[in-house]
Design an enzyme around this catalytic site. Structure first.
Site, PDB file in Angstrom:
ATOM      1  CG  ASP A 231      -2.665 -47.210 -31.312  1.00 60.90           C
ATOM      2  OD1 ASP A 231      -3.223 -47.384 -32.267  1.00 60.90           O
ATOM      3  OD2 ASP A 231      -4.078 -46.211 -30.207  1.00 60.90           O
TER       4      ASP A 231
ATOM      5  CB  CYS B  59      -3.649 -50.927 -29.421  1.00 61.67           C
ATOM      6  SG  CYS B  59      -2.578 -49.385 -29.388  1.00 61.67           S
TER       7      CYS B  59
ATOM      8  CB  CYS C 209      -7.512 -45.320 -32.943  1.00 55.23           C
ATOM      9  SG  CYS C 209      -6.876 -45.293 -31.113  1.00 55.23           S
TER      10      CYS C 209
ATOM     11  CB  CYS D 239      -5.198 -43.659 -26.947  1.00 53.16           C
ATOM     12  SG  CYS D 239      -5.826 -45.032 -27.931  1.00 53.16           S
TER      13      CYS D 239
END
Length: 326
Positions: A56, A54, A80, A130
């Protein structure tokens, strides 16, 4: 523009209030410098981890005392809002723990701590990665402090990153519970319950192992093992009739007939042969036979002789056997 407008009301409601709060007001966001560490007489560890899936990334700061206890911790997150909330909770769970204990914190611990109630997930399934990123940066920091490789803390192949479920666990659960579907694997282990990338090829993240393949291969292993065990039991005369294959059942029935029935039929100028064996929906085993010689057309073949054959097979092999002449 409000978050509800950006995400859509229903999607925003998929995030717990704790997640929403930490997205906007993270408690442990910040930086710890070497000067601060020196002034407090503590060791500074700075670990970075990025999630390729992603884009991140998170940076973790630990201040550790001489007893390996994490006295203070901060983080910087590039990504995010869910990554920010997960990293913030991850730091909170680390505080006050020894490094050796902090490395035991999993992504599921992070996600669970972010729930408003125990039965409601804190984030949508596709955002579980995450919390995995938070878990991985802990391993990175602990490895740096203890002089190890991050892989040293992972002694098994992880199939489901979201739920941290290993290949060994999945195979063991399939075998122990005789699981036959991917849905059953998910119910037992939570593997595949979140982003679903580990279920089969084609998800948002390519995986080395997929549940569909593990299930297929493990079921084949189970069948092969069952055949080996049955062969060993058969050679020792220990295999139960119900556990035999169709071929083995035919041989077992033939053996009983040769020893107990066929000599009697031959004395009267007759004989018999097995045509087929079928297991019925009502748990019976139907043995279809054909009379030969003098037995063919004999009225007793459908009464006394038939009942005697059936009774002997039931006594010697299984009570649910039925004999049907054709």
């Amino acid at each position: 523009m409000s978050k509800d407008t950006l995400l859509g009301g229903s999607l925003w409601e998929a995030y717990s209030k704790k997640v929403q709060q930490r997205m906007d007001n993270p408690t442990h966001l910040g930086v710890i410098t070497q000067e601060e560490a020196d002034s407090r007489g503590l060791k500074l560890i700075v670990a970075d981890y990025g999630a390729e899936a992603c884009g991140d990334a998170v940076r973790l700061y630990w201040l550790i005392d001489s007893n390996d206890i994490i006295i203070d911790a901060k983080f910087k997150s590039f990504g995010c809002g869910t990554a920010i909330a997960s990293s913030d909770m991850m730091v909170e769970l680390c505080l006050g723990k020894k490094v050796q204990d902090a490395v035991k914190i999993t992504n599921l611990d992070v996600e669970f701590a972010l729930r408003d109630d125990p039965d409601s997930p804190a984030v949508p399934g596709q955002k579980m990665h995450c919390s995995v990123m938070a878990y991985d940066v802990i391993k990175k920091a602990a490895a740096m402090y203890l002089g190890k490789n991050p892989e040293d803390f992972e002694d098994e192949i992880i199939v489901c990153e979201c739920a941290r479920v290993s290949l060994g666990t999945i195979k063991e659960v399939i075998k122990l519970n005789d699981l036959k579907t991917v849905e059953e694997i998910t119910n037992y282990t939570k593997a595949g319950a979140f982003c679903k990338s580990c279920i089969k090829p084609g998800g948002h993240e390519e995986r080395e192992y997929y549940l569909v393949d593990i299930l297929r291969d493990t079921r084949l292993e189970m069948e092969a093992e069952s055949v080996r065990e049955n062969a060993a039991k058969l050679s020792l005369g220990e295999l139960g009739f119900a556990d035999m294959t169709t071929v083995q059942k035919v041989k077992a029935i033939d053996k009983v007939i040769d020893e107990n029935i066929r000599p009697m039929l031959i004395m009267d100028g007759g004989n018999m042969e097995i045509i087929d064996i079928k297991e019925t929906n009502d748990s019976h085993i139907d043995v279809y036979i054909r009379y030969l010689g003098a037995c063919n057309g004999c009225a007793s073949g459908y009464s006394g002789t038939l009942f005697a054959i059936e009774a002997i097979l039931q006594e010697k092999l299984a009570e649910n056997i039925r004999v049907l002449p054709i």
